[in-house]
Each structure stands twice: as C-alpha cells, then as structure tokens.
Design an enzyme around this catalytic site. Sequence first.
Site, short mmCIF file in Angstrom:
data_model
loop_
_atom_site.label_atom_id
_atom_site.label_comp_id
_atom_site.label_asym_id
_atom_site.label_seq_id
_atom_site.Cartn_x
_atom_site.Cartn_y
_atom_site.Cartn_z
N LYS A 152 29.93 41.24 46.48
CA LYS A 152 28.70 40.94 45.73
C LYS A 152 27.76 42.10 45.97
O LYS A 152 26.87 42.06 46.83
CB LYS A 152 28.13 39.60 46.18
CG LYS A 152 27.32 38.89 45.12
CD LYS A 152 27.16 37.43 45.42
CE LYS A 152 26.03 36.80 44.63
NZ LYS A 152 26.16 36.83 43.19
N1 PXG Z 1 30.76 35.16 39.61
C1 PXG Z 1 29.83 36.12 39.68
C2 PXG Z 1 30.13 37.46 39.15
C3 PXG Z 1 28.59 35.84 40.29
O1 PXG Z 1 27.67 36.79 40.38
C4 PXG Z 1 29.34 33.57 40.66
C5 PXG Z 1 30.54 33.91 40.07
C6 PXG Z 1 29.16 32.20 41.22
O2 PXG Z 1 29.17 32.25 42.65
P1 PXG Z 1 28.35 31.21 43.53
O3 PXG Z 1 28.65 31.61 44.92
O4 PXG Z 1 26.90 31.35 43.15
O5 PXG Z 1 28.86 29.86 43.21
C7 PXG Z 1 28.34 34.54 40.78
C8 PXG Z 1 27.04 34.21 41.42
C9 PXG Z 1 21.35 35.97 40.14
C10 PXG Z 1 22.37 35.11 40.76
O6 PXG Z 1 20.24 36.00 40.66
C11 PXG Z 1 23.70 35.39 40.54
C12 PXG Z 1 24.65 34.58 41.13
C13 PXG Z 1 24.29 33.53 41.90
C14 PXG Z 1 22.95 33.26 42.14
C15 PXG Z 1 21.98 34.06 41.55
O7 PXG Z 1 21.62 36.61 39.15
N2 PXG Z 1 25.95 34.88 40.86
#
Ligand code: PXG
Length: 295
Positions: A152
């Site tokens: 990430k």
């Molecule tokens: N795939 C991608 C590419 C992400 O960036 C998820 C899946 C879902 O993962 P989680 O662990 O959240 O279940 C993500 C998560 C933001 C923001 O501020 C982005 C995410 C999560 C929270 C906030 O853009 N992406």
Amino acid sequence: MSSPKVYIGGKLYEKADAKVSVFDHGLLYGDGVFEGIRSYNGRVFRLKQHVDRLYESARAIHLVIPMPREEMMRAVEETLAANNLTEAYIRLVITRGAGSLGLDPRKTSDPQVIIITDSISLYPAELYEHGLKIITAGTIRNHPAALSPRIKSLNYLNNILAKIEGTNAGCLEALMLNHKGEVAECTGDNIFVVRRGEIHTPSIDAGILEGITRDAVIDLARDAGIRVIERTMDRHDIYTADECFLTGTAAEVIPMVELDGRPIGSGKPGPVTKLLHGRFHELVRGDRQLAELTS
Ligand code: PXG
C-alpha cells in the site's frame, strides 16, 4: 469544536501547522506507505492487522519505520483521543523522509510518521440500498513484478488513473483487470461474487491488495457456513454471477449491481450481500465475535 490535531513524529500539531518538507521523498517520488483505518464508536477496527500490513508494506520497499508496532498502535489511539473522535477515518502515512534530489533513499534521513484523523466520507446511503454500477477500466492493475499491489504505497497513480476512467463514465468505482486480463480488484475495494450459494473472490496472486475488510468478510462468510473460494476469475464470472459486492475500509460491504452496462443477477442487491453487510456492521461495532480468526 477545537481544531484537528495531526500526529507527526511523536508530536501533535494543529492542522495548519501539520507540514512536511518539500524535499520529502514521499512527495518527490511517492516513496512511502500508508494505511486507511476506521474506528467505530471509539473502537479501531482491526488495528493490529492494519499496522502489520503497514510494516509489511514498509519492509517491501526497504523502509524502516522508526518505532515499534506497539508504539504505532498507541499513537493511533492517542491521536484519536486528542481529536475526540469516535467514528473516524484514520490515515497512517510513513514517508521516506527529506533528502536531496535524486532517487537514492540513502540520501534521505528521518522517515516521517504521520497520523491524520478525520470524519469519514461514505458512499451515499442509497447505494447500499440499490447497489453500485461500475465499469471496467482500460488501465490494468500494476504488474506484480513491477510494483506489487500488495504494497500500500504512496504511489497510487495506477488506481487513480482507473478511478478517473470510472468517474468520467459517471461511476464511483471501476474494476481493474490484471496483466493477464483476469479480474483483480477495484481502485480502492476488493471484489466478490456469489454463485449458487458460494462466494468467489480473486486470490492474492491475481495481483491485489489483501484487504483487511476482505479478510473479515471471508471470516464472516465461513462463520455463516458459506463456502468461500479464492480463485482466478475473469469478467465472465462477474457478468454471470448471482450477486456481486465490493469490500473496503470506506465502503464496508457494498452491493455492485451492474458492470459495463450489464445487470448482475437480478440487478438488485442480493440476500448473501445483505447478510454479510449486516454481519459486518455487527462485527465492527463489537456486537459479533468470530469463533476463530482465520486471517
Ligand atoms: N484494494 C485497494 C487497491 C485498496 O486501496 C482495498 C482494496 C480494500 O482494503 P481494506 O484493507 O480497506 O479493506 C483498498 C483500500 C483512501 C482509502 O483514502 C483507500 C483504501 C482504504 C481506505 C481509504 O483512498 N483502500
């Protein structure tokens, strides 16, 4: 309300004073990692898993976070408390730190540890009732051998380019395929389908982020006696599914009812999606325990 306070390197700053250097490689090169986390009613959801993923992302880019995991978890709780937030969005950011121009991370010092807390902006409530309609982006997910989607990182252009395609088409999300044309994930959410009472989702080796919500939903589904299969998927699997839903920290569990103009199943949120959405709410609020965490 007092002004928001942002944690940077062990101190809390007023929002207006929360700044990092323009020489920070996080800004210059997207050299850093982040997490998006939520708290519900004052409880941070799966904080340890988020912190573990943060340290793994950092490890993968050869970045040493200058504090132990336990201290990071305490810093998150303290920042939340200082901001009097109970329903919050928490953004953890670790940058490579300020350095000279040039890629070489050895020319930087002091990685910055930043914790921002804010109220959370959610998808409109009516989308949970009627479901999201999305398109497939032409931008494919990063090739895992170029930049692993499991990291990430602060370099989110891959997802942003796909997101722009989605918004240009009037959609709030977009599906991303991998370099083999297989279904990977959406720009900020993981994807699941329901087929004949079973749940299918792309496996990690499709080149996706291993979502914390994804893991929780897999646990919840298995706990409910529903078989979950992680496998290779293509768009045929989505077009012909009975139900489809997306998972993510911001979205939680949201029904997806149309892809590329094709209705999925009945074109309405299905029963398995509704069940998991409800159970996920109970889990995050502490009203549901899982017998055994498998992830
Ligand atoms: N795939 C991608 C590419 C992400 O960036 C998820 C899946 C879902 O993962 P989680 O662990 O959240 O279940 C993500 C998560 C933001 C923001 O501020 C982005 C995410 C999560 C929270 C906030 O853009 N992406």
